[in-house]
Design an enzyme around this catalytic site. Structure first.
Site, PDB file in Angstrom:
ATOM      1  CG  HIS A 103      29.982  42.081  46.788  1.00  0.00           C
ATOM      2  ND1 HIS A 103      30.396  40.940  46.132  1.00  0.00           N
ATOM      3  CD2 HIS A 103      29.701  42.990  45.826  1.00  0.00           C
ATOM      4  CE1 HIS A 103      30.376  41.164  44.827  1.00  0.00           C
ATOM      5  NE2 HIS A 103      29.948  42.391  44.613  1.00  0.00           N
ATOM      6  CG  ASN A 176      32.391  40.429  40.379  1.00  0.00           C
ATOM      7  OD1 ASN A 176      32.432  40.661  41.577  1.00  0.00           O
ATOM      8  ND2 ASN A 176      31.546  41.035  39.565  1.00  0.00           N
ATOM      9  CE1 TYR A 390      32.648  48.296  45.065  1.00  0.00           C
ATOM     10  CE2 TYR A 390      31.520  49.234  43.175  1.00  0.00           C
ATOM     11  CZ  TYR A 390      31.938  48.132  43.884  1.00  0.00           C
ATOM     12  OH  TYR A 390      31.648  46.870  43.441  1.00  0.00           O
TER      13      TYR A 390
END
EC number: 1.11.1.6
Length: 750
Positions: A103, A176, A390
């Site tokens: 990303h 997404n 993350y």
């Protein structure tokens, strides 16, 4: 020179090249630096038994499943003692500096969330129960595979991460534009991304999946079957960020005031509808305007055409969790809307562009672990690992936990804890103690009970055995992939077939596309045979199954998601030359502007283009300013084309092959085309669109719409509005699929 002499010369040249290559190889072998590098070069064959190990040399028995609690009834939570999983994910999170590993290519905007219906029956999260609130938001759109310098319109999954700055703290949904994912267990995330990223030997290709490694992994990993069907559909090449649906992908939990748990998936659907580019158009835009999507978002917001999405939840009561033929915690499965309807409870709107890209869009740090009271995690195996990964990724990017103090990440809710110091620390905290308990009862935990708002994890019973294994329902991978294919309209199936052909044709290892044809046959015999024939592989001799699922899934075809009829932000090119009819252009622009479409003048040159009656004037400033010339712009960058009347300008346009190409290319890409007055003559005589009826009578004010080509030959200021109405209706549908169904788009050379 005779043929024999030519052959001898070629042999001499070839021999000389071989000699030079051998000389170069010898030189390299004596190069000290190359020798040094050789000490650190390994091949799979040079390792012990060609077996996988950890970084400390311990052989690995399973790299597909995180160690977790497993019972006969299903999957439990991950266990942090899994040293192999932690090492694998840690290494993956830190292997690229400093941009995001995935990303990296993104664009963002600010907005607000409004709640229309309280969801207090399923959650105590105030952001989802208090309808009097207006919650600030930030959204970041992105591609997955490409670097920051890649193009916007490549075929790829799109990230759609949203942050709510709630009064109780930041809540992130790292979503997404596709509701499922390639893998079930997060330990496989490094593998799927490594397969899609550029091949390690050459660092190519950039930002696309059309290469050996990606399809090698897809063919060998059955759980990817559902997701790659979505990726090869039109969802992989969205028209704009404003026309993408969004999904939370993972299964979360909602907790209400009574302490009851409800499983939930989050869905948000654009009011403009879900629309895509066509493949030839996407390829051309990559070169013509690689920033197409981020420019489109910025321009729409800048022009007041604020994009909106309906925000919904799909809910399954805890008592009903086992009542499906799939595991509801499996991220490679969606919850079909006919079984679990979407309950739309609010909307969000993006209404402000960022002021500076880096401190806002680039430094925003989303984490799936950012939740607020009333929302909780589940044992979703993909989510469990993402919560770890993350945060670890953000630590790698920013070097400190203090990334939450950056302006774009700082919550609106006040923050106070005993964490101090560290790189990038901004906050100055008064007081003598930074620990709990302390003699001042300072900075104390907040009870969860009594409405105080402290976060409390749902009390869940956990039992089972520590195992590298998945729940029993996780082993079915094909049914929803077939159902997705069944759900597509004929034109969507054609596009998907062509996508597979394009991608697999880029693979040069026969083993890769042979394996993939076998995999496609497990999804659809029809699809596998068509693709195999096109890529030069023997088609399957028989279907993989005696019976494939015949059911479709509601709400996944883009044909069902055309939107509310709005043309806000649509880009309309008006093609003109000196001598155009100013009245027709003015009337059309006024009608389209009233619906917040954006018109652009594309002229024989950039600068003032003189209307009929102005041609003899020597004043340069007289005329209508062109935003682009016929050469500097292309039809691919617009949603529709309008050709007005005016005998003088039509004469010049007939002499330009570029303008003819403009219209024929738009026709090939199934876009609305409108012509009035003498503009109809240009369409008939110069462009020559196959199979299209035109309004040719100069005595009639009839408006003809034939395959999305709207024409009116005898048009005046009184009825251009009628033409614009039909033109707008075609634009709101995005493409004229009947044109493709009839095969007319294939009959023009563009």
């Amino acid at each position: 020179m005779s043929l024999q002499s030519a052959l001898e010369t070629m042999q001499e040249v070839g021999g000389g090249l071989k000699a030079k290559m051998a000389e170069k190889a010898n030189a390299l072998s004596s190069n000290a630096k190359i020798k040094q590098l050789g000490q650190y070069t390994v091949t799979p064959e040079s390792t012990r038994d060609n077996c996988m190990t950890t970084n400390t040399g311990v052989k690995v028995s399973n790299t597909d499943d995180w160690l977790k609690v497993i019972s006969d009834n299903g999957t439990g939570p991950h266990i942090l003692e899994d040293f192999h999983a932690r090492e694998k994910i840690h290494h993956f999170d830190h292997e690229r500096i400093p941009e995001r590993v995935v990303h990296a290519r993104g664009a963002g905007a600010h907005g607000v969330f409004r709640l229309f219906e309280s969801a207090a029956d399923v959650t105590c999260a105030k952001v989802l129960t208090d309808t009097s609130r207006e919650t600030p938001m930030f959204v970041r759109f992105s591609t997955v595979l490409g670097s920051r310098g890649s193009a916007d319109t490549v075929r790829d999954v799109r990230g759609f991460a949203i942050r709510f700055y709630t009064d109780e703290g930041n809540w992130d949904i790292v979503g997404n534009n596709i509701p499922v994912f390639f893998i079930q267990d997060s330990i496989k995330f490094p593998d799927v991304i490594h397969s899609g990223k550029p091949e390690p030997s050459t660092e190519v290709p950039q930002a696309q999946s059309a290469h050996n490694n990606f399809w090698d992994f897809m063919g060998l990993q059955p759980e990817t079957s559902h997701m790659f069907m979505w990726a090869m559909s039109d969802r992989g090449i969205p028209r704009s960020y404003r026309m993408m649906q969004g999904f939370g992908v993972n299964t979360f939990a909602l907790i209400n005031e009574q302490g009851e748990r409800t499983f939930v998936k989050f869905v948000w659907t654009p009011e403009l509808g879900v629309h895509s580019l066509v493949w030839d158009e996407a390829l051309k835009i990559c070169g013509q305007d690689p920033d197409f999507h981020r420019k489109d978002l910025y321009a729409a917001i800048d022009n007041g055409a604020y994009p909106k999405w309906k925000f919904g939840i799909q809910c399954i009561k805890e008592a009903d969790a086992d009542n499906f033929d799939f595991d509801i915690l499996d991220s490679t499965k969606l919850w079909p809307e006919q079984l679990v309807p979407v309950r739309y409870i609010g909307e969000f709107e993006l209404n402000r562009n960022v002021t500076e890209y880096f401190p806002e869009t680039e430094q925003v740090a989303f984490c799936t672990s950012h939740i607020v009271p009333g929302i909780d995690f589940t044992d979703d195996p993909l989510l469990q690992g993402r919560n770890f990964s993350y945060l670890d990724t953000q630590l790698n990017r920013f070097g400190s936990f203090n990334f939450n103090e950056l302006p774009i990440n700082r919550p609106l809710a006040p923050t106070l804890n005993n964490q101090r110091d560290g790189f990038m620390r901004h906050t100055i905290t008064e007081g003598k103690v930074n620990y709990w308990p302390n003699r001042y009862s300072s900075i104390k935990p907040t009870p969860a009970s009594g409405g105080s708002g402290g976060f409390e994890t749902y009390r869940q019973e956990v039992n089972g055995f520590k195992q590298r294994k998945r729940g029993p329902k996780f082993y079915e991978h094909l049914n929803q992939a077939t159902q997705f294919y069944n759900s597509m309209r004929p034109h969507e199936k054609r596009h998907m077939t062509n996508s597979f052909v394009f991608e697999l044709s880029k693979c040069d290892d026969p083993q890769v596309y042979t394996t993939m044809i076998e995999r496609l046959n497990m999804v659809s015999f029809e699809l596998a045979c068509t693709v195999a024939t096109q890529v030069g592989v023997a088609p399957p001799e028989k279907p993989f199954k005696t019976e494939y699922p015949t059911a479709a899934i509601q709400g996944v075809s883009q044909a069902e998601l055309t939107g509310n009829g709005s043309i806000e932000g649509r880009r309309v090119a008006i093609l003109i030359a000196d001598g155009f009819d100013l009245g027709q252009v003015t009337e059309m622009r006024t009608a389209l502007a009233a619906q917040k479409a954006v018109t652009f003048i594309v002229g024989e040159r950039r600068g003032p283009i003189k209307a009929a009656g102005q041609e003899e004037s020597s004043k340069y400033e007289e005329g209508l300013g062109a935003d682009f010339s016929w050469e500097s712009g292309r039809s691919t960058l617009f949603d529709a084309i309008y050709v007005p009347g005016g005998a003088g300008h039509i004469l010049k346009m007939k002499q330009s092959g570029r303008v003819t190409h403009w219209v024929r290319e738009a026709f090939e890409h199934l876009k609305p085309i409108c012509a009035t007055g003498e503009g109809v003559d240009f369409i008939q005589q110069a462009v020559v669109l196959p199979g299209v009826d035109l309004a040719l009578s100069e005595q009639s004010t009839e408006v003809v719409n034939s395959y999305g080509v709207i024409t009116s030959r005898n048009v005046g200021l009184t009825n251009v509005g009628d033409v614009a109405k039909q033109f707008s209706q075609e634009m709101s549908q995005h493409r004229n699929w009947a044109r493709e169904d009839a095969g007319l788009n294939l009959k023009v050379a563009a």
